[in-house]
Design a protein around this motif. Structure first.
Motif, PDB file in Angstrom:
ATOM      1  N   ILE A  47      60.900 -46.332 -24.730  1.00 59.76           N
ATOM      2  CA  ILE A  47      59.921 -45.885 -25.724  1.00 59.76           C
ATOM      3  C   ILE A  47      60.687 -45.492 -26.989  1.00 59.76           C
ATOM      4  N   VAL A  48      60.526 -46.298 -28.016  1.00 58.25           N
ATOM      5  CA  VAL A  48      61.221 -46.058 -29.279  1.00 58.25           C
ATOM      6  C   VAL A  48      60.205 -45.578 -30.297  1.00 58.25           C
ATOM      7  N   ASN A  49      60.471 -44.411 -30.873  1.00 56.89           N
ATOM      8  CA  ASN A  49      59.580 -43.862 -31.883  1.00 56.89           C
ATOM      9  C   ASN A  49      60.361 -42.831 -32.689  1.00 56.89           C
ATOM     10  N   GLU A  50      60.202 -42.871 -34.009  1.00 59.37           N
ATOM     11  CA  GLU A  50      60.930 -41.948 -34.892  1.00 59.37           C
ATOM     12  C   GLU A  50      60.632 -40.487 -34.579  1.00 59.37           C
ATOM     13  N   ALA A  51      59.406 -40.201 -34.169  1.00 60.64           N
ATOM     14  CA  ALA A  51      59.010 -38.806 -33.916  1.00 60.64           C
ATOM     15  C   ALA A  51      59.788 -38.189 -32.754  1.00 60.64           C
ATOM     16  N   ALA A 124      50.992 -42.874 -29.142  1.00 59.70           N
ATOM     17  CA  ALA A 124      50.012 -43.262 -28.121  1.00 59.70           C
ATOM     18  C   ALA A 124      50.138 -44.747 -27.799  1.00 59.70           C
ATOM     19  N   GLU A 125      50.203 -45.567 -28.832  1.00 58.80           N
ATOM     20  CA  GLU A 125      50.339 -47.014 -28.617  1.00 58.80           C
ATOM     21  C   GLU A 125      51.676 -47.335 -27.957  1.00 58.80           C
ATOM     22  N   ALA A 126      52.736 -46.682 -28.403  1.00 57.37           N
ATOM     23  CA  ALA A 126      54.067 -46.935 -27.841  1.00 57.37           C
ATOM     24  C   ALA A 126      54.129 -46.605 -26.354  1.00 57.37           C
ATOM     25  N   CYS A 127      53.350 -45.594 -25.937  1.00 56.30           N
ATOM     26  CA  CYS A 127      53.376 -45.152 -24.534  1.00 56.30           C
ATOM     27  C   CYS A 127      52.251 -45.742 -23.691  1.00 56.30           C
ATOM     28  N   GLY A 128      51.341 -46.503 -24.315  1.00 54.85           N
ATOM     29  CA  GLY A 128      50.231 -47.085 -23.566  1.00 54.85           C
ATOM     30  C   GLY A 128      49.113 -46.100 -23.283  1.00 54.85           C
ATOM     31  N   VAL A 129      48.929 -45.120 -24.173  1.00 60.71           N
ATOM     32  CA  VAL A 129      47.900 -44.089 -23.999  1.00 60.71           C
ATOM     33  C   VAL A 129      46.674 -44.449 -24.844  1.00 60.71           C
ATOM     34  N   TYR A 130      45.484 -44.415 -24.239  1.00 61.63           N
ATOM     35  CA  TYR A 130      44.263 -44.699 -24.995  1.00 61.63           C
ATOM     36  C   TYR A 130      43.160 -43.680 -24.725  1.00 61.63           C
ATOM     37  N   SER A 131      43.503 -42.562 -24.090  1.00 62.90           N
ATOM     38  CA  SER A 131      42.519 -41.493 -23.897  1.00 62.90           C
ATOM     39  C   SER A 131      43.241 -40.156 -23.799  1.00 62.90           C
ATOM     40  N   THR A 132      42.476 -39.096 -23.928  1.00 67.40           N
ATOM     41  CA  THR A 132      43.046 -37.746 -23.763  1.00 67.40           C
ATOM     42  C   THR A 132      42.248 -37.016 -22.692  1.00 67.40           C
ATOM     43  N   PRO A 133      42.880 -36.132 -21.948  1.00 60.95           N
ATOM     44  CA  PRO A 133      44.309 -35.829 -21.965  1.00 60.95           C
ATOM     45  C   PRO A 133      45.082 -36.829 -21.115  1.00 60.95           C
ATOM     46  N   GLN A 140      65.829 -38.914 -19.897  1.00 66.48           N
ATOM     47  CA  GLN A 140      66.690 -38.546 -21.019  1.00 66.48           C
ATOM     48  C   GLN A 140      67.011 -39.720 -21.925  1.00 66.48           C
ATOM     49  N   ALA A 141      66.984 -40.922 -21.407  1.00 66.43           N
ATOM     50  CA  ALA A 141      67.257 -42.115 -22.207  1.00 66.43           C
ATOM     51  C   ALA A 141      65.987 -42.682 -22.842  1.00 66.43           C
ATOM     52  N   GLN A 142      64.876 -41.954 -22.728  1.00 64.15           N
ATOM     53  CA  GLN A 142      63.572 -42.309 -23.287  1.00 64.15           C
ATOM     54  C   GLN A 142      62.931 -43.519 -22.613  1.00 64.15           C
ATOM     55  N   HIS A 143      63.202 -43.691 -21.324  1.00 68.92           N
ATOM     56  CA  HIS A 143      62.503 -44.708 -20.547  1.00 68.92           C
ATOM     57  C   HIS A 143      61.274 -44.072 -19.914  1.00 68.92           C
ATOM     58  N   LEU A 144      60.190 -44.831 -19.885  1.00 68.00           N
ATOM     59  CA  LEU A 144      58.931 -44.335 -19.334  1.00 68.00           C
ATOM     60  C   LEU A 144      59.052 -44.133 -17.819  1.00 68.00           C
ATOM     61  N   TYR A 145      58.867 -42.901 -17.404  1.00 66.70           N
ATOM     62  CA  TYR A 145      58.895 -42.577 -15.978  1.00 66.70           C
ATOM     63  C   TYR A 145      57.470 -42.482 -15.428  1.00 66.70           C
ATOM     64  N   TYR A 146      56.563 -41.913 -16.232  1.00 69.15           N
ATOM     65  CA  TYR A 146      55.166 -41.756 -15.790  1.00 69.15           C
ATOM     66  C   TYR A 146      54.249 -41.705 -17.009  1.00 69.15           C
ATOM     67  N   ARG A 147      53.127 -42.416 -16.910  1.00 68.22           N
ATOM     68  CA  ARG A 147      52.041 -42.296 -17.873  1.00 68.22           C
ATOM     69  C   ARG A 147      50.755 -42.274 -17.080  1.00 68.22           C
ATOM     70  N   GLY A 148      50.030 -41.177 -17.184  1.00 64.72           N
ATOM     71  CA  GLY A 148      48.785 -41.121 -16.440  1.00 64.72           C
ATOM     72  C   GLY A 148      48.095 -39.786 -16.514  1.00 64.72           C
ATOM     73  N   ASN A 149      47.283 -39.545 -15.490  1.00 62.10           N
ATOM     74  CA  ASN A 149      46.452 -38.352 -15.435  1.00 62.10           C
ATOM     75  C   ASN A 149      47.230 -37.162 -14.895  1.00 62.10           C
ATOM     76  N   TYR A 150      46.656 -35.995 -15.144  1.00 62.83           N
ATOM     77  CA  TYR A 150      47.224 -34.771 -14.608  1.00 62.83           C
ATOM     78  C   TYR A 150      46.777 -34.542 -13.168  1.00 62.83           C
ATOM     79  N   ASN A 151      45.525 -34.882 -12.865  1.00 64.90           N
ATOM     80  CA  ASN A 151      44.941 -34.538 -11.579  1.00 64.90           C
ATOM     81  C   ASN A 151      43.646 -35.317 -11.407  1.00 64.90           C
ATOM     82  N   THR A 152      43.110 -35.362 -10.193  1.00 63.53           N
ATOM     83  CA  THR A 152      41.804 -36.014 -10.005  1.00 63.53           C
ATOM     84  C   THR A 152      40.656 -35.073 -10.322  1.00 63.53           C
TER      85      THR A 152
END
Length: 196
Positions: A47-51, A124-133, A140-152
């Motif tokens: 995940i590459v992003n200036e922020a 959001a686009e860089a991480c594949g996020v299209y909803s909140t939360p 540490q190397a900025q590789h995506l380990y998890y993208r998803g929900n907090y809980n059911t």
């Protein structure tokens, strides 16, 4: 006659409140519609992003948040508990996704936390996020380990499905073979950017 009218009015009012609660509960249990041009990010993607900048001594946890989203508001207490439990080992940040303007201080006040607040929608686009939360965990190397929900559950009370916490523990224990169910990976909540 007067009592019957008042009684009828109260029944109508309570029925309306019950219907609205039921409707909102059903709406937020349905998956968020996937946008037409959605690009999924696979686990392990860089995940590459200036922020984010590139100097990290800790993994990064991005909390995608919309102050107008009821699901985001239900999730605040749980997110704060994660920061309290893992804040010394994980770099937590709030990513605000809203068409309205907010200041970092106003968001920090909402959470009662002094953590970095980002307003970069391209994250959001860089991480594949299209909803909140949504939760995003980067190593540490900025590789995506998890993208998803907090809980059911809406209030994040089910420890068995505390997906974000499971991901945090997995990353800290260097488990690269964690597999999450569709309930963890399918987006639920408010659509971006306008919380419909």
């Amino acid at each position: 006659m007067k009592k019957a009218l008042v009684f009828s009015w109260l029944i109508f009012l309570f029925s309306l409140i019950g219907y609205l609660f039921w409707y909102n509960d059903i709406i937020y249990q349905l998956p968020t519609p996937i946008p037409k041009n959605y690009k999924s990010m696979e686990t392990g993607s860089l995940i590459v992003n200036e922020a984010l900048n590139n100097n990290h001594s800790k993994p990064i946890f991005l909390h995608f948040f919309n102050p107008d989203c009821p699901c985001s508001r239900f999730n605040m207490k749980h997110f704060k508990s994660l920061v309290k439990e893992y804040g010394n080992r994980i770099d937590f940040r709030v990513v605000v996704l809203s068409p309205k303007s907010f200041t970092p201080e106003s968001i920090q006040d909402k959470f009662g936390l002094q953590i970095p607040v980002l307003f970069d929608k391209s994250l959001a686009e860089a991480c594949g996020v299209y909803s909140t939360p949504q939760a995003v965990l980067l190593d540490q190397a900025q590789h995506l380990y998890y993208r998803g929900n907090y809980n059911t559950t809406r209030y994040c009370t089910d420890e068995k499905t505390s997906f974000a916490k499971i991901a945090l523990n997995g990353l800290l224990k260097k488990q690269n073979d964690l597999v999450f169910s569709q309930a963890a990976l399918k987006s639920y909540g408010c659509t971006l950017p306008d919380c419909r």
